[in-house]
Design a protein around this motif. Structure first.
Motif, short mmCIF file in Angstrom:
data_model
loop_
_atom_site.label_atom_id
_atom_site.label_comp_id
_atom_site.label_asym_id
_atom_site.label_seq_id
_atom_site.Cartn_x
_atom_site.Cartn_y
_atom_site.Cartn_z
N LEU A 260 -86.88 -46.58 -32.88
CA LEU A 260 -86.45 -46.01 -34.15
C LEU A 260 -85.41 -46.90 -34.84
CD1 LEU A 260 -86.19 -42.16 -33.64
CD2 LEU A 260 -87.73 -43.41 -35.12
N GLY A 261 -84.43 -47.35 -34.10
CA GLY A 261 -83.36 -48.12 -34.72
C GLY A 261 -82.46 -47.22 -35.55
N THR A 262 -83.04 -46.51 -36.49
CA THR A 262 -82.34 -45.47 -37.24
C THR A 262 -83.24 -44.24 -37.19
OG1 THR A 262 -83.42 -45.96 -39.34
CG2 THR A 262 -81.40 -47.20 -38.83
N ASP A 263 -82.79 -43.17 -37.74
CA ASP A 263 -83.59 -41.94 -37.67
C ASP A 263 -84.76 -41.94 -38.64
OD1 ASP A 263 -82.58 -41.33 -40.16
OD2 ASP A 263 -81.35 -39.66 -39.48
N GLN A 264 -84.92 -42.98 -39.46
CA GLN A 264 -86.02 -43.12 -40.40
C GLN A 264 -86.24 -41.87 -41.26
OE1 GLN A 264 -89.55 -44.37 -38.33
NE2 GLN A 264 -88.66 -46.30 -37.72
N GLY A 265 -85.17 -41.21 -41.62
CA GLY A 265 -85.28 -40.04 -42.49
C GLY A 265 -85.61 -38.75 -41.79
N LEU A 266 -85.58 -38.72 -40.46
CA LEU A 266 -85.90 -37.49 -39.73
C LEU A 266 -85.00 -36.33 -40.16
CD1 LEU A 266 -86.55 -38.68 -36.08
CD2 LEU A 266 -88.20 -37.76 -37.70
N HIS A 267 -83.70 -36.61 -40.33
CA HIS A 267 -82.78 -35.54 -40.73
C HIS A 267 -83.20 -34.96 -42.08
CE1 HIS A 267 -80.35 -37.50 -37.64
NE2 HIS A 267 -79.77 -36.32 -37.51
N ARG A 268 -83.61 -35.83 -42.99
CA ARG A 268 -84.00 -35.38 -44.32
C ARG A 268 -85.29 -34.55 -44.27
NH1 ARG A 268 -87.48 -37.85 -47.08
NH2 ARG A 268 -87.14 -39.90 -46.15
N VAL A 269 -86.23 -34.96 -43.43
CA VAL A 269 -87.54 -34.32 -43.39
C VAL A 269 -87.52 -33.02 -42.58
CG1 VAL A 269 -89.95 -34.59 -42.67
CG2 VAL A 269 -88.73 -36.50 -43.72
N ILE A 270 -86.91 -33.03 -41.39
CA ILE A 270 -87.00 -31.85 -40.53
C ILE A 270 -85.65 -31.21 -40.21
CG2 ILE A 270 -89.17 -32.57 -39.49
CD1 ILE A 270 -87.59 -33.42 -36.99
N GLY A 271 -84.54 -31.89 -40.51
CA GLY A 271 -83.22 -31.32 -40.23
C GLY A 271 -83.02 -30.00 -40.94
N GLY A 272 -82.53 -29.00 -40.23
CA GLY A 272 -82.32 -27.68 -40.80
C GLY A 272 -83.56 -26.84 -40.91
N GLY A 273 -84.72 -27.41 -40.54
CA GLY A 273 -85.97 -26.66 -40.60
C GLY A 273 -85.98 -25.51 -39.60
N THR A 274 -86.69 -24.46 -39.95
CA THR A 274 -86.82 -23.30 -39.07
C THR A 274 -88.24 -23.28 -38.50
OG1 THR A 274 -85.23 -22.05 -40.37
CG2 THR A 274 -86.69 -20.78 -38.94
N VAL A 275 -88.32 -23.04 -37.22
CA VAL A 275 -89.62 -23.02 -36.54
C VAL A 275 -90.38 -21.76 -36.95
CG1 VAL A 275 -90.79 -22.90 -34.30
CG2 VAL A 275 -88.72 -24.30 -34.56
N GLU A 276 -91.62 -21.96 -37.36
CA GLU A 276 -92.50 -20.84 -37.62
C GLU A 276 -93.36 -20.54 -36.41
OE1 GLU A 276 -94.60 -21.79 -41.23
OE2 GLU A 276 -92.83 -21.39 -42.46
N PHE A 277 -93.79 -21.61 -35.72
CA PHE A 277 -94.65 -21.44 -34.55
C PHE A 277 -94.63 -22.72 -33.74
CE2 PHE A 277 -98.75 -21.12 -32.30
CZ PHE A 277 -98.63 -19.84 -31.79
#
Length: 125
Positions: free
Chosen positions: A52-69
């Motif tokens: 990864l080196g960096t998070d490649q935007g993971l925080h922006r894409v899934i950070g704070g997301g709520t699991v539906e299933f």
């Protein structure tokens, strides 16, 4: 097999040598194998936790997301987590190592075995 993390929120993402998703209530999913993130209007993007080196935007894409299933396939060892907003995270089993592990504070654990299948154990005594 359903993975009991429904309605939990991703509170933190650690990207050191693997991707560890830390959910509300102390549940963690550690991803050591390649995984994809896709969703409505989003082309699938593949991530390699070892490079990864960096998070490649993971925080922006899934950070704070709520699991539906969330579900794991007992035969293949794959994991699929559907998050709010239609985001889907998929982790396939790896032929040579454990690609993901889900763990709960009480000791319940589910592991994707090398080559497929799952290993599960219950709470600590």
């Amino acid at each position: 097999m359903q993975i009991d993390i429904g309605t939990r929120r991703i509170e933190e993402i650690d990207t050191e040598y693997a991707v560890t998703l830390m959910f509300s209530g102390g549940v963690q999913i550690r991803i050591e194998g390649s995984f994809t993130i896709s969703g409505t209007g989003r082309a699938p993007t593949t991530f390699d936790p070892q490079n990864l080196g960096t998070d490649q935007g993971l925080h922006r894409v899934i950070g704070g997301g709520t699991v539906e299933f969330a579900t794991a396939d007992e035969n293949s060892g794959s994991l699929v987590v559907t998050l709010s907003g239609g985001i889907i995270l998929r982790v396939a089993a790896d032929p040579d190592f454990e690609s993901w592990t889900a763990s709960w504070p009480d000791g319940n654990t589910v592991v994707s075995m090398p080559g497929g299948g799952l290993s599960c154990w219950g709470p600590r005594p």
